[in-house]
Structure formats: structure tokens, C-alpha cells
Design a protein around this motif. Sequence first.
Motif, PDB file in Angstrom:
ATOM      1  N   VAL A   1      77.325  -9.396  53.627  1.00  0.00           N
ATOM      2  CA  VAL A   1      75.991  -9.496  54.224  1.00  0.00           C
ATOM      3  C   VAL A   1      75.190  -8.201  54.112  1.00  0.00           C
ATOM      4  N   GLY A   2      75.793  -7.144  53.572  1.00  0.00           N
ATOM      5  CA  GLY A   2      75.079  -5.907  53.336  1.00  0.00           C
ATOM      6  C   GLY A   2      74.767  -5.104  54.576  1.00  0.00           C
ATOM      7  N   LEU A   3      75.386  -5.436  55.717  1.00  0.00           N
ATOM      8  CA  LEU A   3      75.128  -4.707  56.951  1.00  0.00           C
ATOM      9  C   LEU A   3      76.036  -3.481  57.061  1.00  0.00           C
ATOM     10  N   LEU A   4      75.603  -2.513  57.813  1.00  0.00           N
ATOM     11  CA  LEU A   4      76.393  -1.297  58.002  1.00  0.00           C
ATOM     12  C   LEU A   4      77.546  -1.578  58.962  1.00  0.00           C
ATOM     13  N   MET A   5      78.767  -1.436  58.472  1.00  0.00           N
ATOM     14  CA  MET A   5      79.946  -1.672  59.312  1.00  0.00           C
ATOM     15  C   MET A   5      81.150  -0.933  58.744  1.00  0.00           C
ATOM     16  N   ASN A   6      82.133  -0.676  59.594  1.00  0.00           N
ATOM     17  CA  ASN A   6      83.372  -0.061  59.133  1.00  0.00           C
ATOM     18  C   ASN A   6      84.040  -0.929  58.081  1.00  0.00           C
ATOM     19  N   ASP A   7      84.761  -0.298  57.178  1.00  0.00           N
ATOM     20  CA  ASP A   7      85.359  -0.984  56.031  1.00  0.00           C
ATOM     21  C   ASP A   7      86.788  -1.436  56.356  1.00  0.00           C
ATOM     22  N   PRO A   8      87.039  -2.745  56.403  1.00  0.00           N
ATOM     23  CA  PRO A   8      88.398  -3.218  56.704  1.00  0.00           C
ATOM     24  C   PRO A   8      89.404  -2.928  55.592  1.00  0.00           C
ATOM     25  N   LYS A   9      88.924  -2.527  54.408  1.00  0.00           N
ATOM     26  CA  LYS A   9      89.821  -2.225  53.296  1.00  0.00           C
ATOM     27  C   LYS A   9      90.406  -0.818  53.383  1.00  0.00           C
ATOM     28  N   ILE A  10      89.840   0.015  54.247  1.00  0.00           N
ATOM     29  CA  ILE A  10      90.356   1.378  54.421  1.00  0.00           C
ATOM     30  C   ILE A  10      91.380   1.349  55.552  1.00  0.00           C
ATOM     31  N   PRO A  11      92.645   1.663  55.275  1.00  0.00           N
ATOM     32  CA  PRO A  11      93.708   1.494  56.278  1.00  0.00           C
ATOM     33  C   PRO A  11      93.421   2.150  57.616  1.00  0.00           C
TER      34      PRO A  11
END
Length: 464
Positions: A68-78
Amino acid sequence: MMLAAQCHLAWLNPEKGFYPTGGFEVAHDTGRWWDAMLRMEQVSSFSIPAWAEEAMLANLMNLTDNQVGLLMNDPKIPWMKDKAFINPHNLREGFIAVAALARFRNSKWAAAAGHRMLKTIEQYMDADGRIDFRAISEKTAIPMRPSRMEGKSDRTTCEGRAIEGIIWFYEATGDPLALEIASHFAEYHYNKTVTEDGNIPKTIISPDNIGHNHSYLGTLRGLILYGVLANEKKYLNIVAKTYEKSIWKNNISFSGWAPHDLGMARFSNEDGDPEGDPASCGDVAQIALWLARYSGRTDLYDDIERLVRARILPSQVYDESDPRRNGAWGIYRHPFGKGVILDVFAAVLHTLTDICNDIVSVHDDEIYINMHFENESPAADIKVTNGYARTMSVRPREKKSLNIRIPGWVDRNTVRVWICGEKACENEYKGNYLHVDSSCIGKGEEVRIEFDLPEYETEEVMKT
């Protein structure tokens, strides 16, 4: 302000990709970081180091690279995934970051990223101007940011506080969708967040509402900017009424103490008083600044100067032993305490940069000195000394008439003026300003004023 900018750099963690860690939330703080640092460059000799700009641009790109292009923390970064949520609070931070990059760096990526955010809002916004963040959560399979009291937050914490960022994005890019969405948000909050008589709605300050002072004041800021952009005076007028009737009762004290909570008490000290928030103090100064700028309320410059001198500058943290503290502001427990957290000191720095831009202004080919802070600008240089009296030296850089605002609390009988070293026989005033005609002074020549500083004592009673 230079110390605060250096503190921003110290918060970038080299062990974690130079993301700003240890604050409220990485994504949230990334948006605040960009906004404050790019504004700081515009008012000073400070420059963002290349290493920081490269890393933080990559970080911002990554934190908006989702469905959705919104600013949020990345779940792919452990190390970040446990705090990867759809956070409605970050709507503003996403827009202020891309707006600043589009404006100050002419970034095509930022313009495209902001438009993508707008398309997401358009897709999930109802007719009233509210976003269905739960539907976004379901689409992305990313959980909503948990709240202890689900459903008890007003909309200033999401769409309301985002209005100003969307306006800045529109001003930087001309994206028509930004103006359309800002109009929906502004109309909703005109109807729900303020009242015609200037009182804050009881639902906002009710102990059943998870209110956030910074978000409420941020919504008022957005209403001012929308009113200016759309040339709809009702928005400026209603914020002016709220400022006069309610802000000094509910949102801030005379000396600048401002609570973090507005409504439900969530963060309190051992006495039961809400913890203080200098960012909210900065918000009130910014509201006063914009009402002065756009509504001609030059008397409000007195409020700005008092808040900066009595609260914002004294509450800055000085700690040379810790670069992450040195130059910061943050939430504090004692009424005159000091705290450190990135999103707060980024907000305060943002406010100070805007105040810097209004110390000196030029209108109708005349120079106006609006606030008594030392400053060097293209129009004039100012020096200020405070003791039992205030001495202020102004040297215009162009041969123009000069207008120096005299604070409302000054006894004008004590105002003494020297022009090019010669004492003026009679003072001439234009409203709140001492006027020196261009025929009396040349480029680089000094106008010096002096007036007594009266003693004033006030007592404040904390909320609890």
C-alpha cells in the motif's frame, strides 16, 4: 538547533543499517528525521552528511516498499518484524518525509511515493474522510498497531494530524489528489474536532478518549494551512477562536508546560500529573506563528517568544558525554524536567526552523523585525542583549523602511531609539511596530533600541 541536528545524526544506528533505533518507532522516527533535517538545512549552514543522506533515503524507500506504499516498519527485517504494524499515527510522518524530499531535493521518487500513498487513502477512505485501516491490515496481512483501549481514540491521531503533511506535499508537487484528500480531512475535522464557540469538544478531552495533545494541536495546524491554501477563512477563524478560548486552558500553560495526554491519563508522574511534551509546546508556538503570519495577529509573537525563552530553550538537554542526548528534547515527568526521544526533538527542531524564517520578513518593500531573537537574514542582521533592559541592534542590508515590533508588555515610555548613533527625538509607531523611515537610515547602518524589562511573577497549578 545545531546541537539538535547533530543529535539526529547520533540516533542513526550503524549496527542496524543506520536506521534511527531506540525511539517511539523506526518508521515514525524516519519520517520525522527527514522533515526536520531538510528544514534545518534551509535556515542554517548545516548540511546532511552524504553517508547519512544515502542511508536514510534507502531506509525510507524500504519502509514504504509495501503493498500500500504507507510508511511502516519492515516485517522482513528480523530485528524490526516484531514491531511491524499498520500504524495510522504514521500517516503524517510518511507525507512530511516525501513532501520535504520533493520540496528541498526535487525528488521524483518522493513525488511518486507520495502519490501512491494518496491512492491508497483514496481507495480506503469513506465519504466522511475516514480511512479504514483495518481493511488495509487485512489486505497486507500486517497487523494493526495494538492499543490498550481499542476504539477509544479520536481521529486527530491519524487523518487529522496528517493534513499539514498532505498540504506540504501538494505545495511541493501540485498533485491534485493531495488537495482533494486534504479537503475531505479538513472538512471532517472542522465538524468534529473544533466548535464554533472555540471550545474543544468534550469527546476530545473526555477521560474515556485516548487523546494525544500533539495530534490535536497538529490537526489545528493542518486546518490553518488548509484554510490558507483554499482561501477559506472559516478554518483560520475557528482555530483562532480555539486558541483564544481553549488552548491555554486545556493544552498548555502560560509558561509552556504542555501535557502529552489529552483526555485519558495514560502517562503520568508520581504525583498523578500528565507527563510533559515540548513538541506540543512547539505546536502552540507554531499555531501562534501562523495566526500572526496569515491573520495579522502580530500580538501573538509575544506568546511565541515567551514559549521559546521560558520553556523550549531551557528544556533542551546538554550532555556532551552522550551524543544521543546532547541537544535533544523529549517527554518529561517533572514539570520542568528534561527527556530525550527522537520524534519529540525532531518536532521541536521543525518548529524552531519555522520561527527562524519569521524573525525577519519583508512586506510592501519594508523590513519587519517580528521577534527579538539574534538572527542573520538576507534583509537584516539582529543582535540582542538582555539584562535589566533589552538592547537590540538592527542593521538592514537594504535601504528600506524598518519596522521593529515592540512587545505588548513593554512600557513604551521606556523605549529609547538611536539611529546611526544619534538619539531619536520622537518615536514613530505603526501598530505594534516602531517605524524608521528609509530616509533616516542607509544600508548597513544601525538602529538601536532599548527598553526596560519589567519583573513579572506568575504561579501555575498542575492539573492533578
